[in-house]
Design a protein around this motif. Structure first.
Motif, short mmCIF file in Angstrom:
data_model
loop_
_atom_site.label_atom_id
_atom_site.label_comp_id
_atom_site.label_asym_id
_atom_site.label_seq_id
_atom_site.Cartn_x
_atom_site.Cartn_y
_atom_site.Cartn_z
N LEU A 171 44.26 49.00 37.20
CA LEU A 171 43.57 47.75 37.48
C LEU A 171 44.04 47.16 38.79
O LEU A 171 43.23 46.68 39.60
CB LEU A 171 43.79 46.75 36.33
CG LEU A 171 43.20 45.35 36.55
CD1 LEU A 171 41.70 45.40 36.81
CD2 LEU A 171 43.51 44.44 35.37
N ALA A 172 45.35 47.18 39.06
CA ALA A 172 45.87 46.65 40.32
C ALA A 172 45.28 47.38 41.51
O ALA A 172 45.12 46.81 42.59
CB ALA A 172 47.39 46.75 40.35
N GLY A 173 44.92 48.67 41.30
CA GLY A 173 44.29 49.45 42.35
C GLY A 173 42.79 49.25 42.45
O GLY A 173 42.13 49.93 43.25
N GLY A 174 42.24 48.34 41.64
CA GLY A 174 40.81 48.03 41.72
C GLY A 174 39.91 49.04 41.04
O GLY A 174 38.80 49.28 41.50
N VAL A 175 40.36 49.57 39.91
CA VAL A 175 39.62 50.63 39.22
C VAL A 175 39.04 50.12 37.91
O VAL A 175 39.71 49.45 37.13
CB VAL A 175 40.54 51.84 38.96
CG1 VAL A 175 39.90 52.82 38.00
CG2 VAL A 175 40.88 52.54 40.27
N ARG A 176 37.77 50.45 37.68
CA ARG A 176 37.15 50.21 36.38
C ARG A 176 36.80 51.55 35.76
O ARG A 176 36.80 52.59 36.43
CB ARG A 176 35.90 49.34 36.52
CG ARG A 176 34.80 49.92 37.38
CD ARG A 176 33.65 48.92 37.53
NE ARG A 176 32.60 49.41 38.40
CZ ARG A 176 31.57 50.15 38.00
NH1 ARG A 176 31.46 50.50 36.73
NH2 ARG A 176 30.65 50.54 38.86
N LEU A 177 36.46 51.55 34.45
CA LEU A 177 36.23 52.78 33.71
C LEU A 177 34.79 52.87 33.24
O LEU A 177 34.19 51.87 32.84
CB LEU A 177 37.15 52.85 32.48
CG LEU A 177 38.64 52.55 32.70
CD1 LEU A 177 39.38 52.60 31.37
CD2 LEU A 177 39.25 53.55 33.67
#
Length: 368
Positions: A171-177
């Motif tokens: 999440l801190a890296g800006g990733v969604r699933l």
């Protein structure tokens, strides 16, 4: 922490939580539910949708929601607008906290503490600029981080970044699933501001947890967030109300004390999926006092769902496809169901089937 609070029993606590978590089914859109502020775990995939259905959601317009790795690195459904604040709130509070969260596969790498989270989060931002298969993202992140943050994977003969670190930094890296069947695709969150500079807003996050999972102890909340009571101590809220739950000290936001005192058992039946927010409280002796029954509900792998009758956990359930468009729901109560509960169970199973896209449902009640 204020002292000298009232004594309450587990029944009152469960009644309070059921309403706080909106199992009384207020008429709202999914993103308006308080549990989406807390986070709705989606393990196995599809569970979050069933948790929303248990709260009366019939139209699954999930556009304002995103599935991300959050607490403990587990996939949770959250409100999209709150994700930057969430990333800062669950960021490790210190080097020691970061080390404890990822020690295991990478004991030497874990000693990097916060630096380990920072380097993996930045690697995510470099790698996931478009939809990317999880395995591909893992390989690319692994190539961009210090070797001590990776481990040898025997089955595939390669080195991988620590799984715990990979998911907790996502999440801190800006990733969604995005999940389809057994395949997980990672995609960038639009306009992501970058990794947090430091933990921020953790006290507010603790208050949310206490409001929805309380009364609770620092250890309970730390367990939910994936940290320790020691790490939480500097950000533990002031001015909480102390209560005693069957003699055990616990805390609640002071403004919620009247709601706790006035809580009444939730009527009817609910079929809660594995990972439902109601089951995420760490005081399992309050949720299910019998240890043998705890082992039926919380397994090492493959948890069943929980049958809730009159606000209390009264058994387990599982569902499977039983033909084209038919869902078979098997319920195993821990005691004989009253006639009214049996009737409510049929209606509840129908809502589970609808949430899973099944046209019909068949309910089987196993002998208690």
């Amino acid at each position: 922490m204020a002292g000298g609070g009232p004594e309450v029993g587990r029944e009152r606590v469960l009644a309070y939580r059921a309403v706080a978590q909106e199992l009384d089914r207020p008429a709202r859109r999914p993103a308006d539910l308080a549990v989406t502020e807390l986070g709705v775990q989606d393990t196995p995939h599809g569970s979050a949708r069933l948790a929303l259905a248990a709260r009366g959601v019939t139209a699954f317009d999930d556009d304002p929601l995103e599935l991300v790795w959050s607490m403990r690195g587990a996939p949770h459904l959250h409100r999209r607008a709150g994700l930057p604040a969430l990333a800062a709130a669950i960021w490790p509070l210190s080097d020691a906290d970061a080390t404890r969260r990822i020690a295991g596969q990478i004991r030497e790498g874990a000693k990097l503490g916060l630096a380990a989270f920072e380097v993996v989060a930045r690697a995510f931002a470099e790698v996931v600029t478009a939809p990317t298969a999880r395995g591909e993202a893992s390989r690319a992140v692994s190539d961009r981080v210090p070797a001590e943050l990776t481990y040898d994977c025997g089955p595939c003969g390669a080195r991988h970044v620590s799984g715990a670190l990979f998911q907790q930094a996502g999440l801190a890296g800006g990733v969604r699933l995005a999940v389809s069947g057994r395949a997980t695709t990672l995609a960038p969150l639009p306009g992501w501001p970058g990794p947090p500079a430091r933990a921020a807003g953790t006290t507010a996050r603790v208050l949310t947890c206490l409001r929805l999972l309380g009364p609770a102890t620092p250890a309970d909340i730390a367990g939910f967030l994936g940290t320790t009571a020691t790490a939480l101590r500097p950000v533990w809220p002031e001015g909480l109300a102390e209560v005693r739950v069957d003699g055990r000290r616990a805390w609640l936001p002071a403004e919620r004390l009247d709601a706790l005192r006035g809580a009444r058992p939730l009527p009817g039946v609910r079929l809660l999926p594995p990972g439902d927010p109601f089951l995420q409280a760490r005081d399992r002796d309050v949720l299910v006092p019998d240890r043998a029954r705890q082992s039926q509900l919380w397994r090492v792998i493959g948890n069943p769902g929980a049958l809730l009758v009159a606000g209390d956990v009264a058994g387990t359930w599982r569902a499977k496809q039983a033909g084209r468009g038919v869902l078979e729901v098997t319920v195993t109560p821990w005691a004989a169901l009253p006639p009214r509960a049996r009737k409510d169970l049929d209606a509840e199973a129908a809502s589970v089937a609808a949430a899973r896209g099944a046209a019909d449902v068949r309910v089987t009640v196993a002998p208690s």
